[in-house]
Design a protein around this motif. Structure first.
Motif, mmCIF file in Angstrom:
data_model
loop_
_atom_site.group_PDB
_atom_site.id
_atom_site.type_symbol
_atom_site.label_atom_id
_atom_site.label_comp_id
_atom_site.label_asym_id
_atom_site.label_seq_id
_atom_site.Cartn_x
_atom_site.Cartn_y
_atom_site.Cartn_z
ATOM 1 N N GLN A 9 0.862 -1.202 0.084
ATOM 2 C CA GLN A 9 0.071 -0.048 -0.208
ATOM 3 C C GLN A 9 0.897 1.349 -0.128
ATOM 4 O OE1 GLN A 9 -2.307 -0.520 3.378
ATOM 5 N NE2 GLN A 9 -1.036 0.593 4.674
ATOM 6 N N ARG A 10 0.373 2.335 -0.589
ATOM 7 C CA ARG A 10 1.060 3.625 -0.829
ATOM 8 C C ARG A 10 1.122 4.110 0.683
ATOM 9 N NH1 ARG A 10 -2.130 5.987 -5.668
ATOM 10 N NH2 ARG A 10 -1.666 4.247 -7.252
ATOM 11 N N HIS A 11 2.019 4.862 1.010
ATOM 12 C CA HIS A 11 2.140 5.603 2.199
ATOM 13 C C HIS A 11 1.694 7.090 2.051
ATOM 14 C CE1 HIS A 11 4.140 7.658 5.723
ATOM 15 N NE2 HIS A 11 4.152 6.453 6.486
ATOM 16 N N PRO A 12 0.601 7.274 2.737
ATOM 17 C CA PRO A 12 0.056 8.571 2.598
ATOM 18 C C PRO A 12 1.285 10.046 2.500
ATOM 19 C CG PRO A 12 -1.262 7.563 4.117
ATOM 20 C CD PRO A 12 0.072 6.820 3.880
ATOM 21 N N GLN A 13 1.963 9.813 3.478
ATOM 22 C CA GLN A 13 3.079 10.845 3.757
ATOM 23 C C GLN A 13 3.991 10.910 2.142
ATOM 24 O OE1 GLN A 13 5.472 11.093 7.255
ATOM 25 N NE2 GLN A 13 6.161 13.098 6.811
ATOM 26 N N LEU A 14 4.383 10.035 2.076
ATOM 27 C CA LEU A 14 5.105 9.889 0.742
ATOM 28 C C LEU A 14 4.336 10.128 -0.576
ATOM 29 C CD1 LEU A 14 7.643 9.234 -0.813
ATOM 30 C CD2 LEU A 14 7.071 6.603 -0.770
ATOM 31 N N ILE A 41 3.368 2.442 -9.117
ATOM 32 C CA ILE A 41 3.522 2.478 -10.435
ATOM 33 C C ILE A 41 2.193 3.319 -11.064
ATOM 34 C CG2 ILE A 41 3.306 1.050 -12.709
ATOM 35 C CD1 ILE A 41 5.207 -0.634 -11.351
ATOM 36 N N ARG A 42 1.041 2.839 -10.652
ATOM 37 C CA ARG A 42 -0.068 3.271 -10.722
ATOM 38 C C ARG A 42 -0.255 4.798 -10.366
ATOM 39 N NH1 ARG A 42 -1.982 0.098 -14.628
ATOM 40 N NH2 ARG A 42 -2.582 -1.715 -14.159
ATOM 41 N N PHE A 43 0.310 5.081 -9.295
ATOM 42 C CA PHE A 43 0.289 6.515 -8.806
ATOM 43 C C PHE A 43 0.702 7.323 -9.916
ATOM 44 C CE2 PHE A 43 2.755 10.223 -7.327
ATOM 45 C CZ PHE A 43 1.745 10.765 -6.660
ATOM 46 N N PHE A 44 2.002 7.088 -10.521
ATOM 47 C CA PHE A 44 2.438 7.778 -11.495
ATOM 48 C C PHE A 44 1.638 7.810 -12.831
ATOM 49 C CE2 PHE A 44 6.122 7.252 -8.769
ATOM 50 C CZ PHE A 44 6.519 8.776 -8.500
ATOM 51 N N GLN A 45 1.326 6.617 -13.278
ATOM 52 C CA GLN A 45 0.381 6.373 -14.297
ATOM 53 C C GLN A 45 -0.889 7.398 -14.217
ATOM 54 O OE1 GLN A 45 0.593 2.257 -14.714
ATOM 55 N NE2 GLN A 45 2.095 2.234 -15.972
ATOM 56 N N GLU A 46 -1.478 7.048 -13.191
ATOM 57 C CA GLU A 46 -2.568 8.152 -13.155
ATOM 58 C C GLU A 46 -2.518 9.618 -13.388
ATOM 59 O OE1 GLU A 46 -3.693 6.912 -8.829
ATOM 60 O OE2 GLU A 46 -4.381 4.997 -9.543
ATOM 61 N N GLN A 47 -1.396 10.001 -13.124
ATOM 62 C CA GLN A 47 -0.969 11.530 -13.408
ATOM 63 C C GLN A 47 -0.460 11.557 -15.033
ATOM 64 O OE1 GLN A 47 -1.032 13.384 -10.463
ATOM 65 N NE2 GLN A 47 -1.567 11.352 -9.408
ATOM 66 N N GLY A 48 -0.695 10.518 -15.755
ATOM 67 C CA GLY A 48 -0.182 10.703 -17.010
ATOM 68 C C GLY A 48 1.289 10.399 -17.241
ATOM 69 N N ILE A 49 2.055 9.846 -16.419
ATOM 70 C CA ILE A 49 3.453 9.799 -16.490
ATOM 71 C C ILE A 49 3.783 8.184 -16.628
ATOM 72 C CG2 ILE A 49 5.693 10.333 -15.115
ATOM 73 C CD1 ILE A 49 4.147 12.484 -13.660
ATOM 74 N N PRO A 50 4.409 7.875 -17.694
ATOM 75 C CA PRO A 50 4.911 6.678 -17.868
ATOM 76 C C PRO A 50 5.899 6.114 -16.811
ATOM 77 C CG PRO A 50 5.121 7.703 -20.081
ATOM 78 C CD PRO A 50 4.751 8.594 -18.743
ATOM 79 N N VAL A 51 5.993 4.966 -16.410
ATOM 80 C CA VAL A 51 6.974 4.366 -15.609
ATOM 81 C C VAL A 51 7.951 3.402 -16.133
ATOM 82 C CG1 VAL A 51 7.170 3.227 -13.166
ATOM 83 C CG2 VAL A 51 5.359 4.735 -13.461
ATOM 84 N N ILE A 52 9.174 3.500 -15.852
ATOM 85 C CA ILE A 52 10.492 2.636 -16.511
ATOM 86 C C ILE A 52 10.587 2.068 -14.976
ATOM 87 C CG2 ILE A 52 12.463 2.416 -17.341
ATOM 88 C CD1 ILE A 52 11.875 4.714 -18.962
#
Length: 107
Positions: A9-14, A41-52
């Motif tokens: 799970q994502r850490h809210p503060q991070l 990964i999904r956090f960045f993709q939700e912002q429209g940013i591809p992840v390597i």
């Protein structure tokens, strides 16, 4: 040892910190290196940013090799880590847009 749930799970503060960084410094792509960051990964993709995603080693396989030299409580800790890493790799790595590996075994 961290509670197992923290590996998934994502850490809210991070997450808030990452969002603030993205607002100040827009990014065309993000490079994540291994060690249990796949759930971002999904956090960045939700912002429209591809992840390597970088998999510089076959981490779970390396832990399995380390277990051969251990016994008792240390062996059980590595065994848990091995299963967490295998599950994390299977669960999150396919979500990345691209990978960087250093060997065919890692690929």
């Amino acid at each position: 040892m961290k509670p197992v749930i923290l590996y998934y799970q994502r850490h809210p503060q991070l997450t808030r910190h990452l969002q603030a960084i993205l607002e100040e410094f827009p990014m065309d792509w993000v490079f994540l290196d291994y060690q249990f960051y796949g759930h971002y990964i999904r956090f960045f993709q939700e912002q429209g940013i591809p992840v390597i995603y970088g998999t510089h080693n076959a981490e779970a396989s390396m832990v399995l090799e380390e277990m051969r030299c251990l016994s008792g409580k240390d062996w059980w800790k590595k065994k848990l880590l091995y299963h967490l890493q295998k599950d994390h790799e299977a669960r999150y790595f396919p979500q990345a847009d691209a990978f960087i590996t250093v060997s065919k075994a890692d690929a």
